[in-house]
Scaffold this active site. Sequence first.
Site, PDB file in Angstrom:
ATOM      1  N   HIS A  95      -7.335  -4.403  10.202  1.00 31.49           N
ATOM      2  CA  HIS A  95      -7.064  -4.199   8.743  1.00 31.49           C
ATOM      3  C   HIS A  95      -5.861  -5.043   8.341  1.00 31.49           C
ATOM      4  O   HIS A  95      -5.036  -5.269   9.144  1.00 31.49           O
ATOM      5  CB  HIS A  95      -7.114  -3.038   8.146  1.00 31.49           C
ATOM      6  CG  HIS A  95      -5.591  -1.965   8.895  1.00 31.49           C
ATOM      7  ND1 HIS A  95      -5.811  -0.701   8.862  1.00 31.49           N
ATOM      8  CD2 HIS A  95      -4.646  -2.219   9.125  1.00 31.49           C
ATOM      9  CE1 HIS A  95      -4.493  -0.265   9.355  1.00 31.49           C
ATOM     10  NE2 HIS A  95      -3.757  -1.172   9.543  1.00 31.49           N
ATOM     11  N   ASN A 116      -7.516  -2.390  14.270  1.00 35.94           N
ATOM     12  CA  ASN A 116      -8.943  -2.473  13.756  1.00 35.94           C
ATOM     13  C   ASN A 116      -8.987  -3.755  12.940  1.00 35.94           C
ATOM     14  O   ASN A 116      -9.993  -3.659  12.436  1.00 35.94           O
ATOM     15  CB  ASN A 116      -9.305  -1.168  13.015  1.00 35.94           C
ATOM     16  CG  ASN A 116      -8.410  -0.941  11.531  1.00 35.94           C
ATOM     17  OD1 ASN A 116      -7.657  -1.733  11.474  1.00 35.94           O
ATOM     18  ND2 ASN A 116      -8.828   0.130  11.328  1.00 35.94           N
ATOM     19  N   ASP A 121       0.883  -1.213  -0.020  1.00 39.11           N
ATOM     20  CA  ASP A 121       0.115   0.025   0.032  1.00 39.11           C
ATOM     21  C   ASP A 121       1.135   1.278  -0.026  1.00 39.11           C
ATOM     22  O   ASP A 121       2.147   1.197   0.261  1.00 39.11           O
ATOM     23  CB  ASP A 121      -0.892   0.043   1.407  1.00 39.11           C
ATOM     24  CG  ASP A 121      -0.492  -0.646   2.351  1.00 39.11           C
ATOM     25  OD1 ASP A 121       0.882  -0.571   2.449  1.00 39.11           O
ATOM     26  OD2 ASP A 121      -1.005  -0.743   3.457  1.00 39.11           O
ATOM     27  N   GLU A 156      -9.647  -1.622   5.223  1.00 39.07           N
ATOM     28  CA  GLU A 156     -10.222  -1.187   6.765  1.00 39.07           C
ATOM     29  C   GLU A 156     -11.308  -2.072   7.121  1.00 39.07           C
ATOM     30  O   GLU A 156     -12.035  -2.633   5.785  1.00 39.07           O
ATOM     31  CB  GLU A 156     -10.617   0.373   6.567  1.00 39.07           C
ATOM     32  CG  GLU A 156      -9.556   1.351   6.288  1.00 39.07           C
ATOM     33  CD  GLU A 156      -8.768   1.490   7.248  1.00 39.07           C
ATOM     34  OE1 GLU A 156      -8.216   0.332   8.234  1.00 39.07           O
ATOM     35  OE2 GLU A 156      -8.244   2.689   7.770  1.00 39.07           O
TER      36      GLU A 156
HETATM   37  P1  PGA Z   1       2.280  -1.586  12.925  1.00 40.23           P
HETATM   38  O1  PGA Z   1       1.276  -1.584  11.768  1.00 40.23           O
HETATM   39  O2  PGA Z   1       3.302  -2.549  12.308  1.00 40.23           O
HETATM   40  O3  PGA Z   1       2.958  -0.189  12.731  1.00 40.23           O
HETATM   41  O4  PGA Z   1       1.530  -2.104  14.143  1.00 40.23           O
HETATM   42  C1  PGA Z   1       0.494  -2.666  11.283  1.00 40.23           C
HETATM   43  C2  PGA Z   1      -0.618  -2.352  10.436  1.00 40.23           C
HETATM   44  O5  PGA Z   1      -1.487  -1.284  10.770  1.00 40.23           O
HETATM   45  O6  PGA Z   1      -1.029  -2.927   9.319  1.00 40.23           O
END
Ligand code: PGA
Length: 256
Positions: free
Chosen positions: A134, A132, A63, A139
């Site tokens: 995702h 959350n 992404d 999302e």
């Molecule tokens: P993080 O992010 O590794 O910074 O916890 C993970 C994500 O949001 O996919």
Amino acid sequence: MEIIIEPDATALAERAAQVVFGELARKPDLVLGLATGKTPVGLYEKLRIRPESFAKVRFFNLDEYFDLPPSDPNSFNYFLHFHLIKHVQHDPKNLHLLRGDVKDPEALSRELEEKIRAVGGIDLQVLGIGKNGHIAFNEPGSSLGSRTRPKTLEDSTLEEYRKSAPSGASVPRFAITMGVGTIMDARHLLMLASGAGKADIIREMVEGAITSEVPATCLQLHPKATVILDEAAASRLKRRDYYKWVFENKWRVGQK
Ligand code: PGA
């Protein structure tokens, strides 16, 4: 889904690097999907120890934020160069990282899907998970069949961004993301999660019902998903001891 529980984030990174090097040993021109965020940084540090292993690798990533050029330190493109790409041997023509500064994000999304098809699909996709639920920027509510597309970020994702971004950085509301369906097409998924802050969502992902409300639950449907957790992220799993026993004893059923 194979669940591997390691004592801490360092051991998690070491185990994840073993998985990546194992795939590279089988296929030096691996099609490797990279992830961003705090979690894979330890993995990338371990991968940098063997820079020659990546000479033939085809790189993709999950992404990117809208509008940010690769030179912007807040872009994922910059992040991946900073933590991995610039430290390993690579052929620039094998870099297929997304860029946010394009006029037509829909066209870029289609182009990414075509490039993945042209190289024969992603062999190994590294993943993190948002609190959350995702994966990439899919999302909650994202179709479990979705393909690469522009996506509007949720407030909770923006809040996480605010915590880690340098003060004064503007908070991007839109991104381009591989879809859940795109991710599910990868031959092997490698999900990493560490810290107590991920314990609730990891329990939902592994032991909850499959739902687009928690896009990461799609991993339950994948034929080859490896989930590496540290003890803190695994702490709310109902069958934690069972997963540990299974992993420690898998040689007994000839999987080692
Ligand atoms: P993080 O992010 O590794 O910074 O916890 C993970 C994500 O949001 O996919």
